[in-house]
Scaffold this motif. Structure first.
Motif, PDB file in Angstrom:
ATOM      1  N   UNK A  83      -9.396  -0.256  -1.586  1.00 47.84           N
ATOM      2  CA  UNK A  83      -8.362  -0.567  -2.564  1.00 47.84           C
ATOM      3  C   UNK A  83      -8.442  -2.068  -2.821  1.00 47.84           C
ATOM      4  N   UNK A  84      -8.237  -2.468  -4.076  1.00 54.41           N
ATOM      5  CA  UNK A  84      -8.321  -3.892  -4.426  1.00 54.41           C
ATOM      6  C   UNK A  84      -7.047  -4.307  -5.147  1.00 54.41           C
ATOM      7  N   UNK A  85      -6.463  -5.409  -4.682  1.00 52.07           N
ATOM      8  CA  UNK A  85      -5.305  -6.004  -5.331  1.00 52.07           C
ATOM      9  C   UNK A  85      -5.750  -7.328  -5.941  1.00 52.07           C
ATOM     10  N   UNK A  86      -5.604  -7.443  -7.246  1.00 48.72           N
ATOM     11  CA  UNK A  86      -6.023  -8.660  -7.939  1.00 48.72           C
ATOM     12  C   UNK A  86      -4.951  -9.738  -7.900  1.00 48.72           C
ATOM     13  N   UNK A  87      -3.697  -9.338  -7.914  1.00 47.73           N
ATOM     14  CA  UNK A  87      -2.576 -10.277  -7.869  1.00 47.73           C
ATOM     15  C   UNK A  87      -1.463  -9.678  -7.028  1.00 47.73           C
ATOM     16  N   UNK A  88      -0.989 -10.423  -6.056  1.00 48.35           N
ATOM     17  CA  UNK A  88       0.136 -10.004  -5.223  1.00 48.35           C
ATOM     18  C   UNK A  88       1.431 -10.564  -5.770  1.00 48.35           C
ATOM     19  N   UNK A  89       2.515  -9.855  -5.538  1.00 47.80           N
ATOM     20  CA  UNK A  89       3.866 -10.349  -5.816  1.00 47.80           C
ATOM     21  C   UNK A  89       4.066 -10.838  -7.241  1.00 47.80           C
ATOM     22  N   UNK A  90       3.493 -10.140  -8.204  1.00 47.74           N
ATOM     23  CA  UNK A  90       3.665 -10.529  -9.603  1.00 47.74           C
ATOM     24  C   UNK A  90       4.930  -9.887 -10.170  1.00 47.74           C
ATOM     25  N   UNK A  91       5.179  -8.639  -9.807  1.00 48.17           N
ATOM     26  CA  UNK A  91       6.378  -7.953 -10.286  1.00 48.17           C
ATOM     27  C   UNK A  91       7.542  -8.193  -9.351  1.00 48.17           C
ATOM     28  N   UNK A  92       8.767  -8.111  -9.894  1.00 48.17           N
ATOM     29  CA  UNK A  92       9.939  -8.242  -9.043  1.00 48.17           C
ATOM     30  C   UNK A  92      10.082  -6.992  -8.171  1.00 48.17           C
ATOM     31  N   UNK A  93      11.029  -6.994  -7.284  1.00 51.41           N
ATOM     32  CA  UNK A  93      11.182  -5.923  -6.299  1.00 51.41           C
ATOM     33  C   UNK A  93      11.355  -4.543  -6.934  1.00 51.41           C
ATOM     34  N   UNK A  94      11.993  -4.472  -8.093  1.00 51.38           N
ATOM     35  CA  UNK A  94      12.203  -3.173  -8.736  1.00 51.38           C
ATOM     36  C   UNK A  94      11.002  -2.744  -9.571  1.00 51.38           C
ATOM     37  N   UNK A  95      10.050  -3.664  -9.769  1.00 52.69           N
ATOM     38  CA  UNK A  95       8.866  -3.351 -10.560  1.00 52.69           C
ATOM     39  C   UNK A  95       9.117  -3.333 -12.054  1.00 52.69           C
ATOM     40  N   UNK A  96      10.259  -3.887 -12.481  1.00 49.80           N
ATOM     41  CA  UNK A  96      10.635  -3.831 -13.893  1.00 49.80           C
ATOM     42  C   UNK A  96      10.327  -5.112 -14.670  1.00 49.80           C
ATOM     43  N   UNK A  97       9.917  -6.161 -13.995  1.00 51.42           N
ATOM     44  CA  UNK A  97       9.636  -7.413 -14.687  1.00 51.42           C
ATOM     45  C   UNK A  97       8.895  -8.376 -13.784  1.00 51.42           C
ATOM     46  N   UNK A 129     -13.954   6.584  -5.709  1.00 51.51           N
ATOM     47  CA  UNK A 129     -13.694   7.254  -4.428  1.00 51.51           C
ATOM     48  C   UNK A 129     -12.218   7.363  -4.079  1.00 51.51           C
ATOM     49  N   UNK A 130     -11.360   7.458  -5.076  1.00 51.09           N
ATOM     50  CA  UNK A 130      -9.924   7.594  -4.830  1.00 51.09           C
ATOM     51  C   UNK A 130      -9.215   6.286  -4.515  1.00 51.09           C
ATOM     52  N   UNK A 131      -9.934   5.173  -4.562  1.00 47.80           N
ATOM     53  CA  UNK A 131      -9.307   3.882  -4.308  1.00 47.80           C
ATOM     54  C   UNK A 131      -8.590   3.398  -5.561  1.00 47.80           C
ATOM     55  N   UNK A 132      -7.713   2.427  -5.403  1.00 45.47           N
ATOM     56  CA  UNK A 132      -6.971   1.879  -6.527  1.00 45.47           C
ATOM     57  C   UNK A 132      -7.318   0.409  -6.727  1.00 45.47           C
ATOM     58  N   UNK A 133      -7.216  -0.004  -7.974  1.00 45.00           N
ATOM     59  CA  UNK A 133      -7.320  -1.418  -8.341  1.00 45.00           C
ATOM     60  C   UNK A 133      -6.013  -1.748  -9.021  1.00 45.00           C
ATOM     61  N   UNK A 134      -5.308  -2.735  -8.480  1.00 39.19           N
ATOM     62  CA  UNK A 134      -4.017  -3.102  -9.076  1.00 39.19           C
ATOM     63  C   UNK A 134      -3.906  -4.593  -9.231  1.00 39.19           C
TER      64      UNK A 134
END
Length: 134
Positions: A83-97, A129-134
């Motif tokens: 799994x690959x994360x390109x940016x951490x902590x970009x969205x607020x806790x609710x994921x709405x902004x 292979x079922x991994x995610x990129x976010x």
């Protein structure tokens, strides 16, 4: 003694199955400005030994190779191993902004550029292979 042996075998199997992979921090990649010497984590691009993309840097290298170098990888195989994360902590806790501090945000360059005829278009085979990129 028997339990210890079972634990060692279990850990070995977990590692061989991909569970022992190391997750790379999201902020430890940068978009290349020139062709990387070793863009991927291994492989030769064949069906039996695909190019491996193990982390965010290798994914950025892949994007650069296709988009800026015009490498279409026609008939070549790729496999995503984590799994690959390109940016951490970009969205607020609710994921709405967006969070207030996005100073560590890195802009992602999409793979492929359809503005130029047949240039920067990926034509290979990519197995996530079922991994995610976010």
């Amino acid at each position: 003694m028997k339990t210890k042996l079972h634990l060692i075998i279990f850990c070995l199997l977990l590692f061989l199955a991909g569970g022992g992979s190391v997750i790379q921090a999201a902020d430890s990649w940068k978009y290349p400005t020139e062709k990387p010497k070793t863009p991927f984590g291994g492989g030769d691009g064949s069906q039996w030994n695909p190019y491996r993309i193990d982390n965010a840097q290798q994914l950025a290298n892949f994007s650069y190779m296709v988009t800026k170098e015009g490498e279409n990888y026609e008939g070549k195989y790729f496999v995503l191993t984590n799994d690959i994360t390109l940016n951490d902590n970009v969205l607020n806790a609710s994921g709405t902004g967006l969070r207030y501090d996005v100073s560590n945000y890195k802009e992602w360059t999409p793979i492929g550029d359809r503005s130029v005829w047949d240039y920067g278009i990926f034509k290979g085979i990519f197995d996530g292979q079922g991994h995610t990129i976010r």
